[in-house]
Structures are given as C-alpha cells and as structure tokens.
Design a protein around this motif. Structure first.
Motif, short mmCIF file in Angstrom:
data_model
loop_
_atom_site.label_atom_id
_atom_site.label_comp_id
_atom_site.label_asym_id
_atom_site.label_seq_id
_atom_site.Cartn_x
_atom_site.Cartn_y
_atom_site.Cartn_z
N ARG A 33 0.82 -1.21 0.00
CA ARG A 33 0.00 0.00 0.00
C ARG A 33 0.86 1.27 0.00
NH1 ARG A 33 -5.59 1.51 -0.66
NH2 ARG A 33 -5.35 3.76 -0.61
N ARG A 34 1.89 1.34 0.84
CA ARG A 34 2.72 2.54 0.88
C ARG A 34 3.40 2.78 -0.46
NH1 ARG A 34 7.24 2.43 4.79
NH2 ARG A 34 7.63 4.50 3.88
N ALA A 35 3.86 1.74 -1.10
CA ALA A 35 4.50 1.89 -2.41
C ALA A 35 3.48 2.34 -3.45
CB ALA A 35 5.15 0.58 -2.84
N ALA A 36 2.27 1.79 -3.40
CA ALA A 36 1.22 2.19 -4.33
C ALA A 36 0.90 3.66 -4.17
CB ALA A 36 -0.03 1.34 -4.11
N GLU A 37 0.83 4.13 -2.93
CA GLU A 37 0.54 5.55 -2.69
C GLU A 37 1.69 6.43 -3.13
OE1 GLU A 37 -0.35 5.51 1.47
OE2 GLU A 37 -2.46 4.93 1.17
N ALA A 94 -1.63 -8.64 -10.40
CA ALA A 94 -2.00 -8.71 -11.81
C ALA A 94 -3.22 -9.60 -12.03
CB ALA A 94 -0.82 -9.22 -12.64
N ARG A 95 -3.25 -10.75 -11.38
CA ARG A 95 -4.38 -11.66 -11.58
C ARG A 95 -5.68 -11.03 -11.10
NH1 ARG A 95 -6.10 -14.40 -14.93
NH2 ARG A 95 -3.98 -15.15 -15.19
N TYR A 96 -5.64 -10.33 -9.98
CA TYR A 96 -6.83 -9.64 -9.46
C TYR A 96 -7.32 -8.59 -10.46
CZ TYR A 96 -9.53 -6.32 -6.64
OH TYR A 96 -10.50 -5.46 -6.19
N LEU A 97 -6.41 -7.79 -11.00
CA LEU A 97 -6.83 -6.73 -11.94
C LEU A 97 -7.36 -7.32 -13.24
CD1 LEU A 97 -3.99 -4.08 -11.47
CD2 LEU A 97 -6.29 -4.06 -10.51
N VAL A 98 -6.71 -8.35 -13.75
CA VAL A 98 -7.16 -8.98 -15.00
C VAL A 98 -8.56 -9.58 -14.82
CG1 VAL A 98 -6.75 -10.95 -16.52
CG2 VAL A 98 -4.88 -9.37 -15.97
N ASP A 99 -8.80 -10.20 -13.67
CA ASP A 99 -10.10 -10.85 -13.43
C ASP A 99 -11.19 -9.87 -13.06
OD1 ASP A 99 -8.93 -13.28 -13.95
OD2 ASP A 99 -8.74 -13.87 -11.84
N GLY A 136 -3.95 -3.87 2.53
CA GLY A 136 -2.54 -3.58 2.32
C GLY A 136 -1.97 -4.03 1.00
N ARG A 137 -2.68 -4.87 0.27
CA ARG A 137 -2.17 -5.43 -0.99
C ARG A 137 -2.69 -4.58 -2.15
NH1 ARG A 137 -0.23 -10.35 -0.13
NH2 ARG A 137 1.32 -9.58 -1.62
N ALA A 138 -1.97 -3.53 -2.49
CA ALA A 138 -2.48 -2.50 -3.39
C ALA A 138 -1.61 -2.36 -4.65
CB ALA A 138 -2.56 -1.15 -2.68
N SER A 139 -2.29 -2.06 -5.75
CA SER A 139 -1.65 -1.80 -7.04
C SER A 139 -2.11 -0.44 -7.55
CB SER A 139 -2.03 -2.88 -8.06
OG SER A 139 -1.64 -4.17 -7.62
N THR A 140 -1.27 0.21 -8.35
CA THR A 140 -1.57 1.52 -8.92
C THR A 140 -1.60 1.42 -10.44
OG1 THR A 140 -0.47 2.62 -7.07
CG2 THR A 140 -0.83 3.93 -9.06
N VAL A 141 -2.64 2.00 -11.04
CA VAL A 141 -2.80 1.98 -12.49
C VAL A 141 -3.11 3.39 -12.99
CG1 VAL A 141 -4.06 0.99 -14.46
CG2 VAL A 141 -3.66 -0.39 -12.41
N GLU A 166 -4.02 10.84 -13.46
CA GLU A 166 -5.05 10.53 -12.47
C GLU A 166 -4.98 9.04 -12.13
OE1 GLU A 166 -8.77 11.82 -14.07
OE2 GLU A 166 -8.23 13.95 -14.02
N PRO A 167 -3.97 8.67 -11.35
CA PRO A 167 -3.79 7.25 -11.02
C PRO A 167 -4.89 6.74 -10.10
CG PRO A 167 -2.28 8.60 -9.76
CD PRO A 167 -2.95 9.52 -10.73
N GLN A 168 -5.17 5.44 -10.22
CA GLN A 168 -6.12 4.76 -9.35
C GLN A 168 -5.40 3.68 -8.56
OE1 GLN A 168 -8.84 3.98 -12.95
NE2 GLN A 168 -10.29 4.06 -11.25
N ILE A 169 -5.78 3.53 -7.30
CA ILE A 169 -5.23 2.50 -6.44
C ILE A 169 -6.29 1.43 -6.22
CG2 ILE A 169 -4.33 1.95 -4.15
CD1 ILE A 169 -3.05 4.69 -4.07
N PHE A 170 -5.91 0.18 -6.44
CA PHE A 170 -6.82 -0.96 -6.27
C PHE A 170 -6.25 -1.87 -5.19
CE2 PHE A 170 -7.28 0.65 -10.54
CZ PHE A 170 -8.65 0.64 -10.76
N GLU A 171 -7.04 -2.09 -4.15
CA GLU A 171 -6.61 -2.92 -3.04
C GLU A 171 -7.39 -4.23 -3.05
OE1 GLU A 171 -4.98 -1.44 1.05
OE2 GLU A 171 -7.15 -1.73 1.28
N SER A 172 -6.70 -5.31 -3.32
CA SER A 172 -7.35 -6.62 -3.43
C SER A 172 -7.53 -7.29 -2.07
CB SER A 172 -6.52 -7.53 -4.34
OG SER A 172 -5.19 -7.63 -3.83
N HIS A 173 -6.71 -6.89 -1.12
CA HIS A 173 -6.75 -7.41 0.25
C HIS A 173 -6.10 -6.33 1.09
CE1 HIS A 173 -5.55 -9.85 3.77
NE2 HIS A 173 -6.49 -10.70 3.41
#
Length: 441
Positions: A40-44, A162-167, A65-70, A56-63
């Motif tokens: 999460r800290r890295a995504a932010e 990646a799998r979470y975002l693809v699905d 603290g488990r966050a990705s930025t797109v 305008e980045p978006q942060i997606f948290e699958s669980h």
C-alpha cells in the motif's frame, strides 16, 4: 527561476536514482501469506509521483494492504493499440544480517544502488516513473496510449496483483495489445564490439506443489516398515536428482543461434556445459531453459523425536517449458510413485511469443542509439512474471528493462540474492533507452 522552471529542468536521469532509492526504502516484503507490510505505501508513493505530473492514477486494493496503482497516458493517436508498461512493487524478504548494506537503506556504494528490489524490480519501476515524469513535465505525449501498472504480489504468483486486476478490472487494459516489463533488456558483453541485450519473449510455466505421504504412526523405538518420512524422502531424492531431457523451444533455438554467431561457434543444445561456462552469471538463467525442472524446497513431518509421524510433506518448485506441461506432469508421477499424493499450491501457464514486429524494432533502435555495440536477441526466462496474467487478455509480453551492465557483475545472482544492487550508470542508461523506445513504440 520559478518553481515550475526548476521542476522542468529536472530530467529523468537526474531523479531516477532517488526514485529507486525511495522505493527500496519502502519495505514491501512478500512472505506469501499477507504477514508482510504489503504494497500500500508503495502504491501511494507511485500514485503521488504520477499525480504530480498531471495523471489521475487509481489504487486498487485486493486485500488489506495489498495494493496496485494503475494510470493511463493518452497518446497522440488514441486510435492505435495501447502499450502496457507493468512492474511489481513487492519484493522477496531479506535478512539484514546477511547483507553488506542494509537491504532497505537504498545506500549508494561502489557505483551501485544497493537494496532489496534494486533489480527485482524497483529499478524498472523507477526508470518508468522517471521517463514518464520527464515526458509529461515537458509536454511530450507518447505516440499511442500507455497504460502504467505498478502491481502487488508478483513474488507469490500475482494472485493479489495482476491476476486480481485482470479478473476484476479488465477494462483498465482496454485496447492494450503489447506490454513490456522485467527481466529483459540487460546486456551480456561478448567483447567491446558486441554486447547482446537479452529480450525476454518466453517464460516457463509453474507448478508449485505439495507432496504428501501417509504412513502409520507409532513409537520411535520400534521396527517400522511404513514410515512416511522414509517413503517421502526417497521420492524427493529421486525427484531432486532427476535430470529432465533437453527440449529446445523456438525461443531457445533462436537464442542459441544468435549466441553462436556472436561467439563464432556452433552451439549444440545437447552439450551445453562448455557454452554455459562462457556465459558467466547469466548461465543461471539460460541453463534452466533447456529442460523442465523440479526442485524440492521444503520438508515437514513429525512433532517429537520418539514418535513416528503418520504423515510427511514436501514442497516442490516445478517449472515446465512451453509446450511440455503434460510431459512434465507425467514424468513427475513416474518419479514420485503411487504412494505420493501430489497437489498444486499454485500453477500457471508458460508463455511464448515471436521476436518480431515494430515493438522489437523499437527496442533494437533505442538500444543501438545509446550503445552502438548493442544487438537485441530473444531468450526465455526460467522463472515467471505477471506477463502470464496479461496474456489472458491477449497482450503480447516482452521483458524489456534496459540495463547496460559491467561484464563482471553477476546479474542473475542479484535476483533474490544477498547484496542485490544495480549500477547507477545502468539506471540512467535505462532511462535514456526507455525514452527513445517510447518515441518509436
């Protein structure tokens, strides 16, 4: 000079080292069970750096603290297919006592930036950020749309990244047909007149497995013919010592042909010991792409020295070549025998694409512009990346994180190794190459 003028005068080369250092200082260790600090800290951090230059980045948290930025950058011609640049922000754990410099300090010493993630793969994350920020500060849009994805969980198979975002969010990658990411674009010096830059066009599939043998529990002092530990140990030994047959895929054949031309010899894939010895550190990458592999990595059984356990388990990291999954599984079952139960802990496919097209030409031209001795060649990665998930969306993936490396650096040994580090000059080289690449891609 105004603050705006000062910001514009900062180049990607100027800030790439600081970006990489700051990413390394964010501990994103992935233990595979959510027990780590998460991403999460890295995504932010990444999102803030992208927002500073107008995205305008978006942060997606699958669980938790488990966050990705797109984020998406609009290109000059949005009708063209888009390009994905993806990198993961998680890293494998590191024991600080084993390191020369603390793995999360981001220290610079001996011309290198040290720390966990320096090559796997916060270097590429930083180079991508540096290039994108520099281009957007200067108002230089790419020729086509670029999707940026900074992902969680790659080091444990990508389930929460990646799998979470693809699905769950495939719309983020609408129009994307090609992608670049890690473990490719690094140099192998043949001589001063020729440096080969290995572009990843294929990667092995994986079967991470749990093996279980059931026996009869009993007293440790008695004669016992049905010992689960003994049975499992024999099976694991057979597997660990087995040498799977050589299988040359089209990617490996192309790599061997190109390498043979560069070395001035004809390479025989059935007799690679001499050749691998000439490859230095990258032999660790290449040797495992000639055959399937299955390495025992964990053993577990028992709870007391005088009690024979009723069950014993082992974990195995299995990797198979593109096109040889069924052969691999059949070989496993033959080696393990009927008393061993095999189940997948995590599995994913092998991927392979051809080494051709405009994107490959853009890689080659960008490399040669910065290193006249450069020649791009295809190779297969023995491990796996998030390219597997994006392949499900029809996205053709390449490993292209360009680094011009000193010949003496054991680059392959940096991956998941102690004292991971990347040369500062290589980071700056990568920024220049990626910038040229985006103009031509």
């Amino acid at each position: 000079m105004t603050d705006t003028d000062t910001a514009r005068s900062v180049t990607g080369e100027d800030e790439v080292v600081d970006l990489c250092r700051e990413l390394i200082q964010i501990d994103t260790s992935n233990y595979g069970d959510h027990s780590g600090p998460g991403e999460r800290r890295a995504a932010e951090y990444v999102a803030a750096k992208l927002a500073e230059v107008g995205l305008e980045p978006q942060i997606f948290e699958s669980h938790q603290g488990r966050a990705s930025t797109v984020a998406r950058i609009e290109g000059e011609d949005p009708s063209r297919p888009a390009l994905l640049i993806h990198g993961h922000t998680d890293v494998v754990p590191a024991n600080a006592d084993d390191w020369t410099h603390h793995p999360f300090s981001g220290e610079i010493a001996d011309g290198c930036l040290w720390g966990r993630g320096a090559v796997d793969m916060k270097d590429m994350d930083a180079m991508t950020l540096a290039v994108v920020r520099d281009r957007l500060r200067g108002g230089r849009r790419p020729p086509r749309d670029i999707v940026l994805a900074f992902l969680a969980d790659e080091e444990a198979g990508g389930t929460y990244g990646a799998r979470y975002l693809v699905d769950k969010h495939p719309h983020l990658f609408e129009g994307v047909t090609e992608a670049i990411s890690e473990v490719g674009g690094f140099s192998f010096t043949v001589n001063e007149q020729r440096r080969l830059y290995l572009i990843q066009t294929a990667e092995k599939g994986m079967h991470w497995m749990k093996l279980t043998v059931a026996g009869t529990a009993g007293h440790g002092s008695m004669i016992h013919r049905d010992n689960a530990i003994t049975e499992l140990s024999e099976a694991v030994t057979r597997l660990g010592r087995h040498e799977f047959p050589v299988r040359v895929t089209k990617t490996t054949r192309a790599f061997l042909d190109e390498l043979g031309d560069a070395l001035g010899i004809e390479l025989d894939p059935e007799d690679m010991e001499t050749t691998l010895a000439r490859l230095g550190g990258i032999a660790k990458f290449i040797g495992a792409t000639l055959r399937n592999t299955a390495n025992p990595t964990q053993l577990g059984a028992g709870y007391k020295v005088n009690v024979i356990p009723g069950e014993a388990t082992a974990h195995v990291d299995g990797r198979f070549l593109p096109g040889f999954e069924q052969e691999f599984l059949a070989d496993l079952d033959t080696l393990l025998g009927p008393t061993v139960r095999r189940e997948d802990v995590h599995s994913d496919k092998a991927v392979e694409t051809t080494f051709d097209g405009a994107l490959v030409e853009a890689m080659q031209s960008a490399l040669v512009a910065e290193d006249p001795a450069a020649k791009a060649i295809p190779y297969m990665l023995s491990g796996g990346t998030d390219a597997k998930s994006f392949d499900d969306l029809g996205i053709r993936g390449f490993g292209f994180a360009p680094l011009k490396l000193p010949p003496e650096l054991d680059f392959a040994g940096m991956f998941h190794g102690v004292d991971e580090r990347v040369p500062v000059d290589a980071l700056k080289f990568g920024v220049r190459v990626l910038d040229r690449f985006l103009d031509a891609a």
